[in-house]
Design an enzyme around this catalytic site. Structure first.
Site, PDB file in Angstrom:
ATOM      1  N   ARG B  58      55.875  28.908  24.485  1.00  0.00           N
ATOM      2  CA  ARG B  58      57.185  29.477  24.769  1.00  0.00           C
ATOM      3  C   ARG B  58      57.352  30.884  24.200  1.00  0.00           C
ATOM      4  NH1 ARG B  58      60.424  25.046  23.976  1.00  0.00           N
ATOM      5  NH2 ARG B  58      58.340  24.205  23.936  1.00  0.00           N
ATOM      6  N   THR B  59      56.883  31.114  22.988  1.00  0.00           N
ATOM      7  CA  THR B  59      57.087  32.441  22.413  1.00  0.00           C
ATOM      8  C   THR B  59      56.237  33.480  23.133  1.00  0.00           C
ATOM      9  OG1 THR B  59      57.539  31.398  20.281  1.00  0.00           O
ATOM     10  CG2 THR B  59      57.106  33.751  20.266  1.00  0.00           C
ATOM     11  N   LYS B  86      33.716  36.452  15.979  1.00  0.00           N
ATOM     12  CA  LYS B  86      32.608  37.231  15.442  1.00  0.00           C
ATOM     13  C   LYS B  86      32.842  37.627  13.984  1.00  0.00           C
ATOM     14  CE  LYS B  86      31.391  39.234  19.939  1.00  0.00           C
ATOM     15  NZ  LYS B  86      31.299  40.501  20.677  1.00  0.00           N
ATOM     16  N   ARG B 108      51.419  36.733  16.261  1.00  0.00           N
ATOM     17  CA  ARG B 108      51.622  35.440  15.609  1.00  0.00           C
ATOM     18  C   ARG B 108      50.342  35.136  14.852  1.00  0.00           C
ATOM     19  NH1 ARG B 108      54.159  29.948  17.855  1.00  0.00           N
ATOM     20  NH2 ARG B 108      55.933  31.285  17.441  1.00  0.00           N
ATOM     21  N   HIS B 136      60.076  34.174  11.207  1.00  0.00           N
ATOM     22  CA  HIS B 136      60.053  34.137  12.666  1.00  0.00           C
ATOM     23  C   HIS B 136      61.367  34.785  13.121  1.00  0.00           C
ATOM     24  CE1 HIS B 136      59.190  33.167  16.669  1.00  0.00           C
ATOM     25  NE2 HIS B 136      59.048  31.870  16.624  1.00  0.00           N
TER      26      HIS B 136
END
Lengths: 307, 307, 307
Positions: B58-59, B86, B108, B136
């Site tokens: 959703r975000t 890597k 995020r 958030h």
């Protein structure tokens, strides 16, 4: 004339006139993909969500390209990178997507009925791009487009569909679609791959490939879905190829101008011999090109007008 | 008036006036998502990188849709398909992204402080879309927008935040945000989910859900993050539901026009009963819709003017 | 003057004039990425497929940003989410993509020769963004652009390329590219990382880093590809760093205005010391910025004119 419905969920719910409208529209839009500037502004400012719970290259890419050639914005969601790992239900995911005001949601899901359920939950148009073993209507539409393009008609053609009928949404949608448009469909496959209740599809079936191919105008080979079956439906790939694979010898029984089709990805040497897949009767790549056109047509007909 | 800062990293660094500006702008931009053509050219030619080290539907989708409705170009990077396999450090990844001249990086990350570190390294605007258990801020802003939209104000409202306070960046950002805007926040959860030093958040707390809910204008339920906790913070989901889950009976203690909120994805029957999630007090889907609007506002305010 | 070829597959197939044309074009396009509106309509309506069989952040992102800044539409395909899991061959995947009428396909693949094979199968332009240990021509072009930008020329410069020569497509493409443009390339690495037949690259080699660095105008450090080697080519990272890592002391042997380059992602403290990577001689981030410019130039030169 437009398409007076919100969703494309299966072939059953499309009338003959609606199928013809989609195919006619696809034919006229196909030319856009051959222009130097492959883009028209028709769907500018529309948001299309591509929601793929199962891996897919060709269908997802086909929808994404179709959307972009109509200037729509696309957002892709795949199961692995999504809230699905957090255990959210499809219903909740659907409602959440809906709250972001998409114009269409293209969904592929492993469960039959997923697209129908989604369509009942959201105002956005829902396009079923494969739900379990149930339906894959855009595949059937692009197959019908391809045959009509090559043969000039669909009615009274003999169409053989061969392989794992029981587990194939492509078989179901094509049997219903070609049947609805007046073609004579015949199904063939090993006994383990012919489902109980197959009569409901409205097409005769046989366990003998040669019988299905005899005088066929069109042969649609189904993909052996190795990743789904665990190998218990037939003894080995080699044996499957021997009994049911499409070879040049087998094609000899069909009409002289037979069309060979396959929804892809193909298993070379299993359900189809390489020289057949690449041979003069094969229209497999036409199917792919028409896939973009059919999806452009559907997006245009669902989203293009005033709603 | 614009937003005279480069980044949106947390609620602490936003003034009351800045929060009001973001909410006002979001309100005015919200209408764009309901137009037939959901797109304005405001951010044409801007490049926005969505950099998600943790899975998110959703975000990520909300930011991507917000960016596209403002005509920005988006590039998505997820941890699984990136140089992270890597072994590159976040610092090096950040510098490399920066060298490609993005206008904004939405990040995020599982580590608290990742967004702050990134912001110090790059000229691009950095928007924190969740860093570990820290912050958030866009979630808090969309929650405040939703309450203001429904209640007409934020000040003097009683806001109960219930659940795993200790591990929730949503709880932290909302406690700080609603508190800053004059609401009276009360926190509730089991003892294992109330962190040491909770007093620093500036809100009272209780172990009794009923006490938190009493006379509440707003109830924000937190998600039980099964994937993070390994189940050692409470005996079972059933027991959690019994003691802390939001049910119709429990809501009876709140104000008559209480708003029920949840950042999603919800665990039906665990922290929230299905009939509550879907009931008349729930504004969970308004939160999602406002999420797009708040993110459009932030992108517009950070990138829309001359810099 | 345009680029009269369909594909960019390797350095061997580019003439000196073509390399200069690409670098000149990249220089003039670089400025677009610094504008407030980073976008020109040159490739509007072109479809570019980014087909990455191996994980990549910087190259994939660089191509995607380059395409979008020229207004092309991009479609990304990664191996994990594609028909590859269904066992389709590269040939079939290629033909299927082709049927969707892309204008260019950018491919990274673990097998040397994959890009060449693809180019022979499709009408679309194919751009090799790394095929096994064979070639990475856009990396070599951006490296040459960076050196030319800083030094004003490529001819008669001494360019040391240090590390795992045997397994590096970057080493191969750079040795051929810088050599073609008149630079004097010298290769260095441990005996286990110098391939048999290295003489064919046309550059001298040494096992002694100090010898390669002596009087170098440019030092290109190669990445130790831990994920590929299984650790059997050198005893430990620490030992590699001691014998072959680039440190401030080692740089002292080079020219005073030496440039330090690395294709990234870097292993700090292994092949390059942190203070060198971030130091005054490092142009590593210039390489990244020039990567976008070189890719814009290639897309423009291949797709921008009438075909």
């Amino acid at each position: 004339m437009g398409l007076s419905k919100k969703d494309i969920l299966d072939i059953e719910s499309l009338s003959v006139e609606e199928i013809e409208l989609i195919l006619d529209t696809a034919e006229s839009l196909k030319e856009i993909s051959t222009r130097p500037i492959k883009k028209v502004p028709t769907l500018r400012g529309k948001t299309i969500v591509n929601f793929f719970y199962e891996p897919s290259t060709r269908t997802r890419t086909s929808f994404e390209i179709a959307a972009k050639r109509l200037s729509a914005d696309t957002v892709g969601i795949s199961a692995s990178a999504s809230s699905i790992v957090k255990g959210e239900t499809l219903v909740d995911t659907a409602r959440n997507l809906e709250a972001m005001n998409p114009d269409a949601i293209v969904i592929r899901h492993k469960s039959a009925g997923a697209a129908h359920m989604l369509a009942g939950l959201v105002d956005a148009s829902v396009i079923n791009s494969g739900d379990g073993m149930h339906a894959h209507p855009t595949q059937a539409l692009l197959d019908m487009m391809t045959v009509r393009e090559k043969k000039g008609r669909l009615s009274a053609l003999r169409v053989a569909i061969i392989g794992d009928i029981a587990h194939s949404r492509v078989a179901r949608s094509n049997t219903l679609g070609f049947g609805k448009m007046g073609a004579n469909v015949i199904l063939a496959g090993p006994p383990t791959m012919i489902p109980r209740g197959i009569e409901a599809l409205g097409a005769p079936f046989t366990y003998h490939v040669a019988e299905a191919i005899k005088d066929a105008d069109v042969i649609i080979m189904l993909r052996i879905q190795k990743e789904r079956q665990g190998g218990y439906l037939f003894p080995s790939e080699r044996e499957y190829a021997q009994c049911y694979g499409l070879t040049t010898e087998r094609i000899a029984g069909a009409k002289e101008d037979v069309l060979i089709m396959h929804p892809g990805p193909i298993n070379r040497g299993v359900e189809i011999a390489p020289d057949v897949a690449d041979g003069p009767y094969s229209v497999i790549l036409d199917q792919v090109a028409n896939g973009v056109a059919v999806r452009m047509a559907i997006l245009y007909l669902l989203l293009g007008g005033p709603r």
